[in-house]
Scaffold this motif. Sequence first.
Motif, PDB file in Angstrom:
ATOM      1  N   HIS A 171       8.111 -10.830  13.225  1.00 21.30           N
ATOM      2  CA  HIS A 171       7.428 -11.380  12.055  1.00 21.30           C
ATOM      3  C   HIS A 171       6.891 -10.303  11.113  1.00 21.30           C
ATOM      4  CE1 HIS A 171       4.136 -10.511  14.811  1.00 21.30           C
ATOM      5  NE2 HIS A 171       3.292 -10.576  13.800  1.00 21.30           N
ATOM      6  N   VAL A 172       7.271  -9.028  11.343  1.00 27.15           N
ATOM      7  CA  VAL A 172       6.797  -7.911  10.524  1.00 27.15           C
ATOM      8  C   VAL A 172       7.991  -7.142   9.966  1.00 27.15           C
ATOM      9  CG1 VAL A 172       5.493  -5.751  10.518  1.00 27.15           C
ATOM     10  CG2 VAL A 172       4.669  -7.699  11.859  1.00 27.15           C
ATOM     11  N   ARG A 173       7.915  -6.798   8.683  1.00 22.13           N
ATOM     12  CA  ARG A 173       8.927  -5.956   8.055  1.00 22.13           C
ATOM     13  C   ARG A 173       8.204  -4.785   7.392  1.00 22.13           C
ATOM     14  NH1 ARG A 173      11.301  -9.033  10.686  1.00 22.13           N
ATOM     15  NH2 ARG A 173      13.122 -10.317  10.175  1.00 22.13           N
ATOM     16  N   LEU A 174       8.642  -3.559   7.698  1.00 23.82           N
ATOM     17  CA  LEU A 174       7.993  -2.361   7.178  1.00 23.82           C
ATOM     18  C   LEU A 174       8.896  -1.654   6.167  1.00 23.82           C
ATOM     19  CD1 LEU A 174       6.408  -0.869  10.440  1.00 23.82           C
ATOM     20  CD2 LEU A 174       5.410  -2.501   8.817  1.00 23.82           C
ATOM     21  N   PHE A 175       8.278  -1.091   5.123  1.00 23.94           N
ATOM     22  CA  PHE A 175       9.019  -0.359   4.093  1.00 23.94           C
ATOM     23  C   PHE A 175       8.483   1.070   3.993  1.00 23.94           C
ATOM     24  CE2 PHE A 175       5.317  -2.174   2.026  1.00 23.94           C
ATOM     25  CZ  PHE A 175       4.857  -1.146   1.206  1.00 23.94           C
ATOM     26  N   TYR A 184       0.816  -1.213   0.000  1.00 26.91           N
ATOM     27  CA  TYR A 184       0.000   0.000   0.000  1.00 26.91           C
ATOM     28  C   TYR A 184       0.853   1.268   0.000  1.00 26.91           C
ATOM     29  CZ  TYR A 184      -3.401  -3.397   1.853  1.00 26.91           C
ATOM     30  OH  TYR A 184      -4.195  -4.490   2.063  1.00 26.91           O
ATOM     31  N   ARG A 185       0.317   2.304  -0.618  1.00 22.51           N
ATOM     32  CA  ARG A 185       0.952   3.623  -0.603  1.00 22.51           C
ATOM     33  C   ARG A 185       0.499   4.455   0.602  1.00 22.51           C
ATOM     34  NH1 ARG A 185       3.711   4.333  -5.193  1.00 22.51           N
ATOM     35  NH2 ARG A 185       3.133   3.073  -7.006  1.00 22.51           N
ATOM     36  N   ALA A 186      -0.646   4.109   1.166  1.00 24.35           N
ATOM     37  CA  ALA A 186      -1.162   4.825   2.343  1.00 24.35           C
ATOM     38  C   ALA A 186      -2.027   3.869   3.140  1.00 24.35           C
ATOM     39  CB  ALA A 186      -1.971   6.048   1.918  1.00 24.35           C
ATOM     40  N   ILE A 187      -2.073   4.087   4.458  1.00 21.93           N
ATOM     41  CA  ILE A 187      -2.859   3.184   5.299  1.00 21.93           C
ATOM     42  C   ILE A 187      -3.068   3.825   6.671  1.00 21.93           C
ATOM     43  CG2 ILE A 187      -0.940   1.934   6.359  1.00 21.93           C
ATOM     44  CD1 ILE A 187      -2.525  -0.635   5.880  1.00 21.93           C
ATOM     45  N   LEU A 188      -4.188   3.530   7.293  1.00 17.02           N
ATOM     46  CA  LEU A 188      -4.391   3.873   8.701  1.00 17.02           C
ATOM     47  C   LEU A 188      -4.603   2.593   9.491  1.00 17.02           C
ATOM     48  CD1 LEU A 188      -4.687   5.925  10.945  1.00 17.02           C
ATOM     49  CD2 LEU A 188      -7.147   6.036  10.431  1.00 17.02           C
ATOM     50  N   ASN A 189      -5.649   1.860   9.153  1.00 15.45           N
ATOM     51  CA  ASN A 189      -5.913   0.551   9.756  1.00 15.45           C
ATOM     52  C   ASN A 189      -5.966  -0.477   8.644  1.00 15.45           C
ATOM     53  OD1 ASN A 189      -6.593   1.606  12.546  1.00 15.45           O
ATOM     54  ND2 ASN A 189      -8.146   2.653  11.327  1.00 15.45           N
ATOM     55  N   PHE A 244      -3.740  -6.876   7.361  1.00 12.90           N
ATOM     56  CA  PHE A 244      -2.608  -7.075   8.280  1.00 12.90           C
ATOM     57  C   PHE A 244      -2.994  -8.048   9.389  1.00 12.90           C
ATOM     58  CE2 PHE A 244       0.055  -5.589  11.888  1.00 12.90           C
ATOM     59  CZ  PHE A 244       1.315  -5.804  11.333  1.00 12.90           C
ATOM     60  N   THR A 245      -4.134  -7.806  10.037  1.00 16.11           N
ATOM     61  CA  THR A 245      -4.548  -8.707  11.113  1.00 16.11           C
ATOM     62  C   THR A 245      -5.018 -10.056  10.559  1.00 16.11           C
ATOM     63  OG1 THR A 245      -6.777  -7.733  11.124  1.00 16.11           O
ATOM     64  CG2 THR A 245      -5.161  -6.809  12.650  1.00 16.11           C
ATOM     65  N   LEU A 246      -5.493 -10.060   9.312  1.00 17.54           N
ATOM     66  CA  LEU A 246      -5.863 -11.326   8.684  1.00 17.54           C
ATOM     67  C   LEU A 246      -4.632 -12.218   8.515  1.00 17.54           C
ATOM     68  CD1 LEU A 246      -8.183 -12.929   7.252  1.00 17.54           C
ATOM     69  CD2 LEU A 246      -7.359 -11.929   5.122  1.00 17.54           C
ATOM     70  N   ALA A 247      -3.509 -11.624   8.129  1.00 17.57           N
ATOM     71  CA  ALA A 247      -2.271 -12.405   7.992  1.00 17.57           C
ATOM     72  C   ALA A 247      -1.888 -13.050   9.319  1.00 17.57           C
ATOM     73  CB  ALA A 247      -1.148 -11.503   7.483  1.00 17.57           C
ATOM     74  N   HIS A 248      -2.020 -12.301  10.417  1.00 15.48           N
ATOM     75  CA  HIS A 248      -1.753 -12.880  11.732  1.00 15.48           C
ATOM     76  C   HIS A 248      -2.630 -14.099  11.981  1.00 15.48           C
ATOM     77  CE1 HIS A 248      -0.301  -8.699  13.208  1.00 15.48           C
ATOM     78  NE2 HIS A 248       0.703  -9.414  12.722  1.00 15.48           N
ATOM     79  N   THR A 249      -3.901 -13.979  11.620  1.00 12.51           N
ATOM     80  CA  THR A 249      -4.859 -15.056  11.875  1.00 12.51           C
ATOM     81  C   THR A 249      -4.393 -16.361  11.249  1.00 12.51           C
ATOM     82  OG1 THR A 249      -6.630 -13.404  11.861  1.00 12.51           O
ATOM     83  CG2 THR A 249      -7.285 -15.715  11.666  1.00 12.51           C
ATOM     84  N   PHE A 250      -3.785 -16.258  10.065  1.00  8.82           N
ATOM     85  CA  PHE A 250      -3.338 -17.466   9.362  1.00  8.82           C
ATOM     86  C   PHE A 250      -1.848 -17.740   9.573  1.00  8.82           C
ATOM     87  CE2 PHE A 250      -7.299 -16.485   7.255  1.00  8.82           C
ATOM     88  CZ  PHE A 250      -7.859 -17.742   7.063  1.00  8.82           C
ATOM     89  N   GLY A 251      -1.254 -17.049  10.550  1.00 11.61           N
ATOM     90  CA  GLY A 251       0.122 -17.352  10.923  1.00 11.61           C
ATOM     91  C   GLY A 251       1.165 -16.915   9.920  1.00 11.61           C
ATOM     92  N   LEU A 252       0.897 -15.870   9.146  1.00  8.97           N
ATOM     93  CA  LEU A 252       1.842 -15.435   8.127  1.00  8.97           C
ATOM     94  C   LEU A 252       2.637 -14.217   8.591  1.00  8.97           C
ATOM     95  CD1 LEU A 252      -0.240 -15.645   4.818  1.00  8.97           C
ATOM     96  CD2 LEU A 252       1.496 -17.245   5.659  1.00  8.97           C
ATOM     97  N   PRO A 253       3.956 -14.212   8.374  1.00 11.29           N
ATOM     98  CA  PRO A 253       4.708 -12.969   8.547  1.00 11.29           C
ATOM     99  C   PRO A 253       4.256 -11.972   7.483  1.00 11.29           C
ATOM    100  CG  PRO A 253       6.081 -14.667   7.551  1.00 11.29           C
ATOM    101  CD  PRO A 253       4.798 -15.339   7.940  1.00 11.29           C
ATOM    102  N   VAL A 254       4.520 -10.671   7.732  1.00 12.54           N
ATOM    103  CA  VAL A 254       3.943  -9.634   6.884  1.00 12.54           C
ATOM    104  C   VAL A 254       4.990  -8.603   6.492  1.00 12.54           C
ATOM    105  CG1 VAL A 254       2.034  -7.992   6.638  1.00 12.54           C
ATOM    106  CG2 VAL A 254       1.844  -9.871   8.279  1.00 12.54           C
ATOM    107  N   VAL A 255       4.913  -8.176   5.236  1.00 10.39           N
ATOM    108  CA  VAL A 255       5.615  -6.993   4.775  1.00 10.39           C
ATOM    109  C   VAL A 255       4.562  -5.921   4.512  1.00 10.39           C
ATOM    110  CG1 VAL A 255       6.932  -5.961   2.882  1.00 10.39           C
ATOM    111  CG2 VAL A 255       7.577  -8.210   3.780  1.00 10.39           C
ATOM    112  N   GLY A 256       4.704  -4.751   5.163  1.00 14.13           N
ATOM    113  CA  GLY A 256       3.711  -3.702   5.017  1.00 14.13           C
ATOM    114  C   GLY A 256       4.346  -2.326   5.077  1.00 14.13           C
ATOM    115  N   PRO A 257       3.572  -1.282   4.818  1.00 11.69           N
ATOM    116  CA  PRO A 257       4.114   0.077   4.806  1.00 11.69           C
ATOM    117  C   PRO A 257       4.333   0.620   6.220  1.00 11.69           C
ATOM    118  CG  PRO A 257       1.758   0.137   4.406  1.00 11.69           C
ATOM    119  CD  PRO A 257       2.143  -1.317   4.459  1.00 11.69           C
ATOM    120  N   ALA A 258       5.362   1.422   6.376  1.00 13.28           N
ATOM    121  CA  ALA A 258       5.617   2.091   7.654  1.00 13.28           C
ATOM    122  C   ALA A 258       4.709   3.314   7.727  1.00 13.28           C
ATOM    123  CB  ALA A 258       7.081   2.485   7.756  1.00 13.28           C
TER     124      ALA A 258
END
Length: 573
Positions: free
Chosen positions: A510-514, A475-480, A484-498
């Motif tokens: 388990h989270v990496r932010l860009f 994503y280029r922009a995000i608040l909530n 992201f929480t869906l990935a947690h539900t299925f046990g997946l690490p996540v790459v998301g925006p800072a």
Amino acid sequence: MTSVTGQWVLLCSGDDRSVDDVRAAHGLADALVARGHTVRVLEPARWLEADGADVVVVTTPAAEPSYAANAWRIAWVGEQVERWAAAPHLPAYDQVLATSPLSAERLRRATDRAGEVLMRGCDPGATGAGPADPAPDEDAARGTGHLSCAWLASVAAGETPETAGRLGLRAAGLLGLDADERRRTVRERHAWARRAEEIVRLVEAGRGRGPAPRHPVHFWPDYTSGNPIQSMMYAALGDVDAYPVAVPGTLADWLERRTPRAQGLVLHLHWTAPILQNCRSAVDALVALRRTLTALEGYVGAGGRMAWTIHNVLPHDVKWRWAELELAQWLADHAERVHVMAPVTVREARPFYVVDPARVVQVDLSSYEGVYPRWIGRQEARRRLGLEPHHRVLTAVGGIRAYKGLNRMLDVFAAMAAEDPDLRLLVAGQPSGDGIEELRERCEADPRVVARFGFVADADLQVWMHAADLAVLPYRAILNSAAFTLAHTFGLPVVGPAAGGLLEWDHVDHVRLFDPADDGSLEETLRTAVTDLVVDETRAARAHEAARAASLRLHPDRMADGLAEMIGSLVVG
């Protein structure tokens, strides 16, 4: 409590979908009058007149219990069983009566106040009842054993109409009878006089259980059909003697209709985009804004109470920015409770509108623990999507829209996949907005991308998640972010925006932010995440455990309890 011999009101619909509901309402009403009751039948324009009745019987899911605050409230479910079962306000009925045993069993899964059967009836003295025209929902009714008023009336008149099947005949005691026996049985056992006697007896017995929740919490817009988040938020309202009610149509229409009786009503606003985003011109936007604000001011001035959840600082792909800013500031100034799902919300909103911290209630966005099925394992999920065990799989699941950055995700994936032949990308979700065909063509052109541009059923979501090693939110922009929480539900690490609420997760294993403004940062972060959290099996296992632990910490029950506490303060107040 309620007097069974007092005033009865029956609410029915006036549309063609509910012909049988209207017949049932009038038939039962006539029989109750014959027993000495005071009865009125109200169609949509007069539903508000139900206030003050002793017993209210509702035959259409379009109506809801808040029209009768102090009555004993009964839902009488005919053909539209699934629509009734999905109605968020169903648990607020004191009794839920079905027209067949199979329907009663389905409704029992939606509320513990269902289970009793009150079949449709007919006037045994009528002649020439005419054809038993099926209602538009008859295809669904064929599997429930529902027998319509028209069908019963035809049999009582000596005709031999086709039946929907054996289920209905068995439930009505008509299976195996010849035409004369069937006619006699219908006239004796399924007359409206018998139904009136039965419903009075059911009400007398049901009142011993005590009433269902009495305080309606009206929410708008209603996205429950495609997004479970609102249902999850309201799951604990019963703890504060409240229940959710979806506001139909436009917000301004509802406000104008309910303002004369707004004292003590609770309205919970969610996304504001539907108010202005469809306006075709600035003039249309101005008219919509002024009408909505006038209606909101009237509602608040009449004693209505209001909460607002800030899902996004401003709507995605905002069209009429000046109007959205004025609307948001009005809500921030007048909502008694402003619900935020991340602590950065007030700061993120400050360049656009000011939120008084004294009005703010923070209840974090939950995971989807226990909401979606998780029984399909990794091997089967990959088999269904044509993936091999050795593939390294990224997934980008959720609504497909331009702001979510799928185009640049495809650019980054192409560069990485050119070096790693085992890399694969999953894309799935409902598309909307501009540029969708270009995205679809790009996905279809790359055999390493498995894509579904369309709604993903709840039972299928696990396939797209369990087949993956890493979730990516480009994503280029995000608040909530529900993704992201869906990935947690299925046990997946996540790459998301800072950005937004994800900033809290910086430096979590388990989270990496860009940097969302830098495509190079996305590629660099994704490459590192694949190496650390996918290729390294030990660290990948730890990341999976950490994601699952986060999902449990963010359990939906916590969110539901927090929302119930917030809403309860308005109900009590």
